[in-house]
Design a protein around this motif. Structure first.
Motif, short mmCIF file in Angstrom:
data_model
loop_
_atom_site.label_atom_id
_atom_site.label_comp_id
_atom_site.label_asym_id
_atom_site.label_seq_id
_atom_site.Cartn_x
_atom_site.Cartn_y
_atom_site.Cartn_z
N LYS A 17 0.85 -1.20 0.00
CA LYS A 17 0.00 0.00 0.00
C LYS A 17 0.88 1.25 0.00
CE LYS A 17 -4.17 -1.82 2.14
NZ LYS A 17 -3.70 -3.18 2.49
N HIS A 18 1.95 1.19 0.77
CA HIS A 18 2.87 2.33 0.80
C HIS A 18 4.30 1.81 0.95
CE1 HIS A 18 3.22 6.75 1.11
NE2 HIS A 18 4.37 6.46 1.70
N CYS A 92 7.53 6.09 -6.07
CA CYS A 92 7.18 7.05 -5.00
C CYS A 92 6.01 7.93 -5.43
CB CYS A 92 8.37 7.93 -4.64
SG CYS A 92 9.62 7.06 -3.67
N LYS A 95 2.91 5.58 -5.06
CA LYS A 95 2.50 5.15 -3.71
C LYS A 95 3.67 5.01 -2.74
CE LYS A 95 2.59 0.22 -4.92
NZ LYS A 95 1.92 -1.07 -4.81
N GLY A 96 4.47 6.02 -2.63
CA GLY A 96 5.58 5.85 -1.70
C GLY A 96 6.34 7.11 -1.36
N ASP A 97 7.38 6.91 -0.58
CA ASP A 97 8.27 8.00 -0.16
C ASP A 97 9.70 7.52 -0.23
OD1 ASP A 97 6.96 10.53 1.24
OD2 ASP A 97 5.67 8.81 1.68
N LYS A 177 3.98 4.44 8.30
CA LYS A 177 2.85 4.12 7.42
C LYS A 177 3.23 3.18 6.27
CE LYS A 177 2.91 8.17 4.36
NZ LYS A 177 2.20 9.36 3.92
N SER A 178 4.48 2.76 6.20
CA SER A 178 4.92 1.95 5.07
C SER A 178 4.88 0.45 5.39
CB SER A 178 6.34 2.34 4.66
OG SER A 178 6.38 3.70 4.32
#
Ligand SMILES: [Zn+2]
Length: 234
Positions: A17-18, A92, A95-97, A177-178
């Motif tokens: 999801k993340h 990213c 759906k990411g950082d 949150k990852s």
């Protein structure tokens, strides 16, 4: 490189999801940027380590030495992002950082809109006396601010300086949150960066894509060159 591991990573990537990427110098060496931690400077005939050179004490007490070291070893304004930066940017933005130790701004150049520069950025340059921002072109001409005579510095975290609290908070939030963590291009020994794993979400999967093993428990390791691995990911 083990192909089953890569297939598994691809599946986890598709299902996540993340995603958070934790990256270091090994990602940018493919863009021709050498790892400055492997460089030494010579001062008064004595070789000094980057830890000594890149400190607040050297910046203020031996500004010319500091300046020449960063200019000669750390600035590569013409460097271009490579496939790893680009693939990370693509993921990213979906759906990411990214939390990176790199200070070369290549992830931003690659179009990544979710970049946290844990140690700041070489191109965020300012005067330590009047705090005005200074362009790279001006800094390339000299380290003394013409307006006020102050010492100009890059906005990177020097050895002995603390991580910006906002950066730290943001990084912890991203970790929490990852559900998938991918570490690449870092030996993962620089603190507090390596401690970020302690804030991971329960059950989050962790992969490392590195040439050498990193000293972190519970990590699925893909040993090999990051560029080869990222080429094979969708
Ligand atoms: Zn100034």
């Amino acid at each position: 490189m083990n192909h089953d591991d890569l297939t598994e990573l691809q599946q986890d990537l598709d299902n996540a999801k993340h995603v958070v990427f934790l990256t270091g110098a090994g990602v940018s060496t493919h863009s021709g940027i050498p790892d400055y931690r492997s460089k030494n400077g010579i001062y008064n005939g004595v070789q000094e380590s980057p830890e000594t050179i890149l400190s607040e004490s050297t910046l203020y007490n031996r500004p010319e030495f500091f300046y020449h070291f960063v200019m000669n070893n750390m600035y590569f304004p013409d460097a271009k992002p490579n496939l790893i930066h680009e693939k990370i940017a693509q993921i990213c933005n979906e759906k990411g950082d990214l939390i990176t130790q790199n200070i070369d701004r290549l992830d931003t150049k690659a179009g990544n809109k979710h970049v946290t520069e844990f140690h700041g950025n070489l191109y965020n340059i300012y005067c330590t006396k009047c705090h005005q921002p200074v362009s790279y072109d001006k800094y390339a001409q000299g380290y003394i601010h013409q307006n006020c005579g102050g010492i100009i510095r890059p906005g990177i975290v020097l050895y002995g300086e603390s991580i910006n609290p906002d950066t730290l908070n943001k990084s912890v939030n991203v970790m929490q949150k990852s559900d998938l963590i991918i570490i690449s291009g870092t030996s993962f020994v620089v603190y507090p960066f390596a401690q970020l794993l302690a804030y991971r979400k329960e059950g989050a999967k962790i992969y490392s894509i590195n040439k050498t093993e990193i000293p972190a428990p519970g990590v699925k390791k893909i040993i090999g060159d990051a560029l080869d691995a990222f080429k094979q990911l969708n």
